[in-house]
Design a protein around this motif. Sequence first.
Motif, PDB file in Angstrom:
ATOM      1  N   MET A 113       0.821  -1.195   0.000  1.00 56.45           N
ATOM      2  CA  MET A 113       0.000   0.000   0.000  1.00 56.45           C
ATOM      3  C   MET A 113       0.867   1.263   0.000  1.00 56.45           C
ATOM      4  N   GLN A 114       1.985   1.223   0.699  1.00 53.86           N
ATOM      5  CA  GLN A 114       2.890   2.368   0.742  1.00 53.86           C
ATOM      6  C   GLN A 114       3.449   2.656  -0.654  1.00 53.86           C
ATOM      7  N   PHE A 115       3.751   1.604  -1.419  1.00 48.15           N
ATOM      8  CA  PHE A 115       4.268   1.785  -2.781  1.00 48.15           C
ATOM      9  C   PHE A 115       3.255   2.531  -3.646  1.00 48.15           C
ATOM     10  N   ILE A 116       1.991   2.189  -3.500  1.00 48.52           N
ATOM     11  CA  ILE A 116       0.943   2.840  -4.289  1.00 48.52           C
ATOM     12  C   ILE A 116       0.872   4.325  -3.949  1.00 48.52           C
ATOM     13  N   LYS A 117       0.993   4.660  -2.680  1.00 45.34           N
ATOM     14  CA  LYS A 117       0.938   6.062  -2.271  1.00 45.34           C
ATOM     15  C   LYS A 117       2.161   6.846  -2.738  1.00 45.34           C
ATOM     16  N   GLN A 118       3.300   6.184  -2.814  1.00 40.75           N
ATOM     17  CA  GLN A 118       4.528   6.871  -3.194  1.00 40.75           C
ATOM     18  C   GLN A 118       4.694   7.002  -4.705  1.00 40.75           C
ATOM     19  N   HIS A 119       4.118   6.081  -5.486  1.00 42.46           N
ATOM     20  CA  HIS A 119       4.352   6.058  -6.933  1.00 42.46           C
ATOM     21  C   HIS A 119       3.061   5.936  -7.756  1.00 42.46           C
ATOM     22  N   PRO A 120       2.069   6.775  -7.529  1.00 39.01           N
ATOM     23  CA  PRO A 120       0.824   6.609  -8.299  1.00 39.01           C
ATOM     24  C   PRO A 120       0.985   6.901  -9.781  1.00 39.01           C
ATOM     25  N   ALA A 121       1.855   7.843 -10.138  1.00 45.10           N
ATOM     26  CA  ALA A 121       2.034   8.178 -11.554  1.00 45.10           C
ATOM     27  C   ALA A 121       2.664   7.020 -12.322  1.00 45.10           C
ATOM     28  N   ARG A 122       3.589   6.329 -11.699  1.00 41.09           N
ATOM     29  CA  ARG A 122       4.213   5.173 -12.369  1.00 41.09           C
ATOM     30  C   ARG A 122       3.202   4.051 -12.589  1.00 41.09           C
ATOM     31  N   ILE A 123       2.392   3.795 -11.595  1.00 43.37           N
ATOM     32  CA  ILE A 123       1.374   2.742 -11.720  1.00 43.37           C
ATOM     33  C   ILE A 123       0.369   3.115 -12.803  1.00 43.37           C
ATOM     34  N   TYR A 124      -0.012   4.379 -12.840  1.00 42.86           N
ATOM     35  CA  TYR A 124      -0.937   4.866 -13.868  1.00 42.86           C
ATOM     36  C   TYR A 124      -0.349   4.661 -15.261  1.00 42.86           C
ATOM     37  N   ALA A 125       0.925   4.972 -15.431  1.00 43.39           N
ATOM     38  CA  ALA A 125       1.579   4.811 -16.732  1.00 43.39           C
ATOM     39  C   ALA A 125       1.588   3.342 -17.164  1.00 43.39           C
ATOM     40  N   VAL A 126       1.827   2.449 -16.227  1.00 40.61           N
ATOM     41  CA  VAL A 126       1.824   1.019 -16.545  1.00 40.61           C
ATOM     42  C   VAL A 126       0.421   0.574 -16.960  1.00 40.61           C
ATOM     43  N   LEU A 127      -0.605   1.055 -16.280  1.00 37.87           N
ATOM     44  CA  LEU A 127      -1.977   0.693 -16.642  1.00 37.87           C
ATOM     45  C   LEU A 127      -2.337   1.171 -18.047  1.00 37.87           C
ATOM     46  N   VAL A 128      -1.943   2.376 -18.378  1.00 38.82           N
ATOM     47  CA  VAL A 128      -2.234   2.912 -19.714  1.00 38.82           C
ATOM     48  C   VAL A 128      -1.507   2.109 -20.787  1.00 38.82           C
ATOM     49  N   ALA A 129      -0.251   1.783 -20.529  1.00 38.99           N
ATOM     50  CA  ALA A 129       0.517   0.984 -21.492  1.00 38.99           C
ATOM     51  C   ALA A 129      -0.082  -0.414 -21.638  1.00 38.99           C
ATOM     52  N   ALA A 130      -0.514  -0.997 -20.534  1.00 35.68           N
ATOM     53  CA  ALA A 130      -1.122  -2.335 -20.587  1.00 35.68           C
ATOM     54  C   ALA A 130      -2.412  -2.310 -21.399  1.00 35.68           C
ATOM     55  N   LEU A 131      -3.212  -1.271 -21.220  1.00 39.63           N
ATOM     56  CA  LEU A 131      -4.448  -1.173 -22.006  1.00 39.63           C
ATOM     57  C   LEU A 131      -4.136  -1.070 -23.491  1.00 39.63           C
TER      58      LEU A 131
END
Length: 67
Positions: free
Chosen positions: A1-19
Amino acid sequence: MQFIKQHPARIYAVLVAALALVVHYLPDLPSALILALAAAILGTGEAVQRTEDTKTATAGIESAPIE
């Protein structure tokens, strides 16, 4: 959960690329499903932006010298 709070933009970028990859390699997916995923990702982008704005504002307050 801490990783999500610290790096939301990176996770968002991965989701967009995966889509993008899913749409490219599975062209038979229904358009409604693709549009629903795109809308969800756009909503997530708004949350990511707000999180990053909060982090930026907080960083300015924390680094201000105490007089």
